[in-house]
Design a protein around this motif. Structure first.
Motif, mmCIF file in Angstrom:
data_model
loop_
_atom_site.group_PDB
_atom_site.id
_atom_site.type_symbol
_atom_site.label_atom_id
_atom_site.label_comp_id
_atom_site.label_asym_id
_atom_site.label_seq_id
_atom_site.Cartn_x
_atom_site.Cartn_y
_atom_site.Cartn_z
ATOM 1 N N VAL A 106 0.834 -1.202 0.000
ATOM 2 C CA VAL A 106 0.000 0.000 0.000
ATOM 3 C C VAL A 106 0.870 1.253 0.000
ATOM 4 C CG1 VAL A 106 -1.623 1.370 1.360
ATOM 5 C CG2 VAL A 106 -1.999 -1.079 1.085
ATOM 6 N N ALA A 107 1.865 1.283 0.880
ATOM 7 C CA ALA A 107 2.735 2.455 0.971
ATOM 8 C C ALA A 107 3.500 2.676 -0.327
ATOM 9 C CB ALA A 107 3.712 2.291 2.138
ATOM 10 N N ASN A 108 3.941 1.586 -0.949
ATOM 11 C CA ASN A 108 4.705 1.702 -2.181
ATOM 12 C C ASN A 108 3.844 2.201 -3.330
ATOM 13 O OD1 ASN A 108 6.035 -0.045 -4.761
ATOM 14 N ND2 ASN A 108 7.469 1.037 -3.436
ATOM 15 N N VAL A 109 2.618 1.677 -3.438
ATOM 16 C CA VAL A 109 1.719 2.156 -4.488
ATOM 17 C C VAL A 109 1.416 3.638 -4.273
ATOM 18 C CG1 VAL A 109 -0.553 1.939 -5.547
ATOM 19 C CG2 VAL A 109 0.655 -0.110 -4.828
ATOM 20 N N GLU A 110 1.093 3.996 -3.031
ATOM 21 C CA GLU A 110 0.751 5.394 -2.763
ATOM 22 C C GLU A 110 1.914 6.332 -3.078
ATOM 23 O OE1 GLU A 110 -0.630 5.160 1.302
ATOM 24 O OE2 GLU A 110 -2.719 5.181 0.621
ATOM 25 N N ASP A 111 3.126 5.859 -2.852
ATOM 26 C CA ASP A 111 4.304 6.669 -3.142
ATOM 27 C C ASP A 111 4.467 6.911 -4.636
ATOM 28 O OD1 ASP A 111 6.713 8.018 -2.222
ATOM 29 O OD2 ASP A 111 7.813 6.368 -3.177
ATOM 30 N N ARG A 112 3.871 6.028 -5.448
ATOM 31 C CA ARG A 112 4.033 6.129 -6.902
ATOM 32 C C ARG A 112 2.800 6.697 -7.603
ATOM 33 N NH1 ARG A 112 8.208 2.198 -6.914
ATOM 34 N NH2 ARG A 112 8.771 2.501 -9.088
ATOM 35 N N LEU A 113 1.827 7.140 -6.830
ATOM 36 C CA LEU A 113 0.639 7.771 -7.396
ATOM 37 C C LEU A 113 0.753 9.277 -7.197
ATOM 38 C CD1 LEU A 113 -2.147 5.358 -6.090
ATOM 39 C CD2 LEU A 113 -1.235 5.495 -8.424
ATOM 40 N N ASP A 114 0.895 10.001 -8.291
ATOM 41 C CA ASP A 114 1.038 11.460 -8.243
ATOM 42 C C ASP A 114 -0.288 12.068 -8.706
ATOM 43 O OD1 ASP A 114 1.613 14.136 -8.618
ATOM 44 O OD2 ASP A 114 3.626 13.763 -9.411
ATOM 45 N N TYR A 115 -1.156 12.349 -7.735
ATOM 46 C CA TYR A 115 -2.484 12.839 -8.088
ATOM 47 C C TYR A 115 -2.432 14.227 -8.725
ATOM 48 C CZ TYR A 115 -4.420 8.882 -5.535
ATOM 49 O OH TYR A 115 -4.745 7.613 -5.125
ATOM 50 N N GLY A 116 -1.430 15.020 -8.358
ATOM 51 C CA GLY A 116 -1.285 16.323 -8.977
ATOM 52 C C GLY A 116 -0.997 16.210 -10.462
ATOM 53 N N THR A 117 -0.091 15.295 -10.814
ATOM 54 C CA THR A 117 0.217 15.090 -12.232
ATOM 55 C C THR A 117 -0.968 14.483 -12.955
ATOM 56 O OG1 THR A 117 2.574 14.834 -11.763
ATOM 57 C CG2 THR A 117 1.778 13.933 -13.838
ATOM 58 N N MET A 118 -1.674 13.550 -12.311
ATOM 59 C CA MET A 118 -2.884 12.995 -12.928
ATOM 60 C C MET A 118 -3.848 14.113 -13.284
ATOM 61 S SD MET A 118 -3.890 9.707 -10.605
ATOM 62 C CE MET A 118 -2.624 8.675 -9.863
ATOM 63 N N ALA A 119 -4.069 15.028 -12.338
ATOM 64 C CA ALA A 119 -5.008 16.121 -12.567
ATOM 65 C C ALA A 119 -4.540 17.030 -13.695
ATOM 66 C CB ALA A 119 -5.194 16.923 -11.281
ATOM 67 N N SER A 120 -3.228 17.291 -13.759
ATOM 68 C CA SER A 120 -2.717 18.189 -14.802
ATOM 69 C C SER A 120 -2.826 17.567 -16.184
ATOM 70 C CB SER A 120 -1.262 18.565 -14.504
ATOM 71 O OG SER A 120 -0.399 17.454 -14.681
ATOM 72 N N LEU A 121 -2.742 16.238 -16.263
ATOM 73 C CA LEU A 121 -2.807 15.558 -17.559
ATOM 74 C C LEU A 121 -4.234 15.216 -17.967
ATOM 75 C CD1 LEU A 121 0.225 13.102 -17.243
ATOM 76 C CD2 LEU A 121 0.123 15.225 -18.553
ATOM 77 N N LEU A 122 -5.081 14.887 -16.999
ATOM 78 C CA LEU A 122 -6.423 14.401 -17.309
ATOM 79 C C LEU A 122 -7.528 15.375 -16.948
ATOM 80 C CD1 LEU A 122 -6.078 10.728 -15.963
ATOM 81 C CD2 LEU A 122 -5.683 11.554 -18.292
ATOM 82 N N GLY A 123 -7.258 16.300 -16.032
ATOM 83 C CA GLY A 123 -8.299 17.147 -15.466
ATOM 84 C C GLY A 123 -8.726 16.590 -14.114
ATOM 85 N N ARG A 124 -8.950 17.461 -13.162
ATOM 86 C CA ARG A 124 -9.199 17.028 -11.785
ATOM 87 C C ARG A 124 -10.430 16.146 -11.639
ATOM 88 N NH1 ARG A 124 -5.888 19.062 -8.238
ATOM 89 N NH2 ARG A 124 -4.633 20.901 -8.772
ATOM 90 N N ALA A 125 -11.412 16.323 -12.509
ATOM 91 C CA ALA A 125 -12.672 15.589 -12.363
ATOM 92 C C ALA A 125 -12.680 14.275 -13.132
ATOM 93 C CB ALA A 125 -13.836 16.471 -12.817
#
Length: 337
Positions: A107-126
């Motif tokens: 869980v900790a390793n997956v969470e460390d590799r999930l960049d929600y800010g970058t996801m939002a910038s590439l896909l849109g926050r919604a």
């Protein structure tokens, strides 16, 4: 001593290194399973484990793969300690009623590799893919908490089913999460595409600003295997890209004889973008003093859009895989009655 290990076994391995530190007098390093190592192909197939090796920088830099690599170079006293350490690890595993999987590490390793800010910038926050990943991680955290709360008190008659589901959780995690980036390091399936999209965008911005050297550097070091472009002519570069494409590496690649996907194909390879023409077009124009990179930038924009589309699909797949792991852990808990 160097140890390669998957996330679920790492905590157990660290405890053993602490208990048996007298057998590792020169210290140790612990690494995520790496593709230049025999364990990688097992991990990609869902089999957890370890690999152990022991050497020093002097050996690696001056002796390995030379005519000096002889039996006289072996420190047999240290070899005995290393062998004892490895043996004690596996005896300890063999004695355990329940394999010591630590899903909290995963869980900790997956969470460390999930960049929600970058996801939002590439896909849109919604974007629904981001929501799917967040929801899946919440389910996994809850499942791991329930698993950890009960694993120390599993009834004997429930242990076989409990352990079966735990092993299935590890198998699912390893087969779903073991991917490769373009430098052959172990990553999650979405990570190289994220890197591609981000640095394609940075390259486009730099080229529009006339920063040619910086723009090319983004492509060369971060996007696909573009590092090879200034080092290979067009035909062998194209063959190399095709060799990494499971839809093209069918045994009949156009140059160099039959090729097919081998062990690396287990690892959720990212698309290998062929940017040879665009990259070299920029190089040639810049050398001639021509800063009209419009056609080349269009290629990079099209590639970035394709990378983002595939990135989104990988995130949705990641969410499904996370939920699958959580489901196995939930089944383990349910097996205890």
């Amino acid at each position: 001593m160097e140890v390669n290990v998957n996330q679920e076994y790492r905590s157990f391995l660290m405890r053993m290194l602490g208990r048996l530190h007298g057998l590792t007098p020169y210290g140790f390093q612990v690494f995520e399973t790496y593709s230049w190592n025999e364990l990688w192909t097992y991990a990609a197939a869902g089999v957890p484990g370890f690999t152990f090796s022991s050497s020093g920088d002097t050996y690696s830099n001056t002796i390995y793969h030379t005519d000096k690599d002889t039996i006289e170079a072996i420190d047999f006293g240290y070899l005995r300690q290393t062998t004892e350490f490895v043996t004690r690890v596996f005896v300890e595993l063999d004695r355990m009623a329940l394999l010591p999987f630590d899903f909290g590490r995963r869980v900790a390793n997956v969470e460390d590799r999930l960049d929600y800010g970058t996801m939002a910038s590439l896909l849109g926050r919604a974007d629904s893919a981001i929501t799917a990943v967040r929801d899946a991680m919440a389910e996994l955290r809850a499942a791991v908490a329930a698993y950890d709360a009960i694993k120390g008190s599993v009834p004997a008659d429930a242990m076989p089913d409990f352990q079966l589901h735990a092993r299935e959780a590890v198998r699912s995690a390893l087969t779903a999460f073991t991917a490769l980036n373009v430098w052959d390091f172990t990553v999650y399936p979405h990570e190289q595409l994220e890197m591609d999209a981000v640095h394609l965008g940075m390259a486009i911005d730099d080229l529009r600003a006339g920063e040619v050297k910086s723009g090319l550097r983004h492509l060369e070091w971060w996007v696909g295997q573009s590092w090879y472009i200034p080092r290979l002519s067009r035909t062998p570069f194209t063959e190399e890209m095709d060799h990494h494409d499971a839809t093209k590496a069918t045994g009949d690649v156009h140059v160099g004889g039959p090729k097919a996907m081998t062990w690396g194909g287990q690892g959720h390879l990212p698309p290998y973008w062929n940017l040879w023409d665009a990259y070299m077009g920029i190089v040639e124009k810049a050398a001639a003093g021509d800063e009209n990179f419009g056609p080349e930038i269009q290629v990079l924009q099209d590639t970035r859009r394709a990378a983002i589309e595939e990135y989104r699909e990988r995130l949705l797949g990641l969410a499904d895989s996370i939920q699958e792991v959580a489901g196995h852990l939930e089944a383990a808990v349910a097996a205890t009655g």
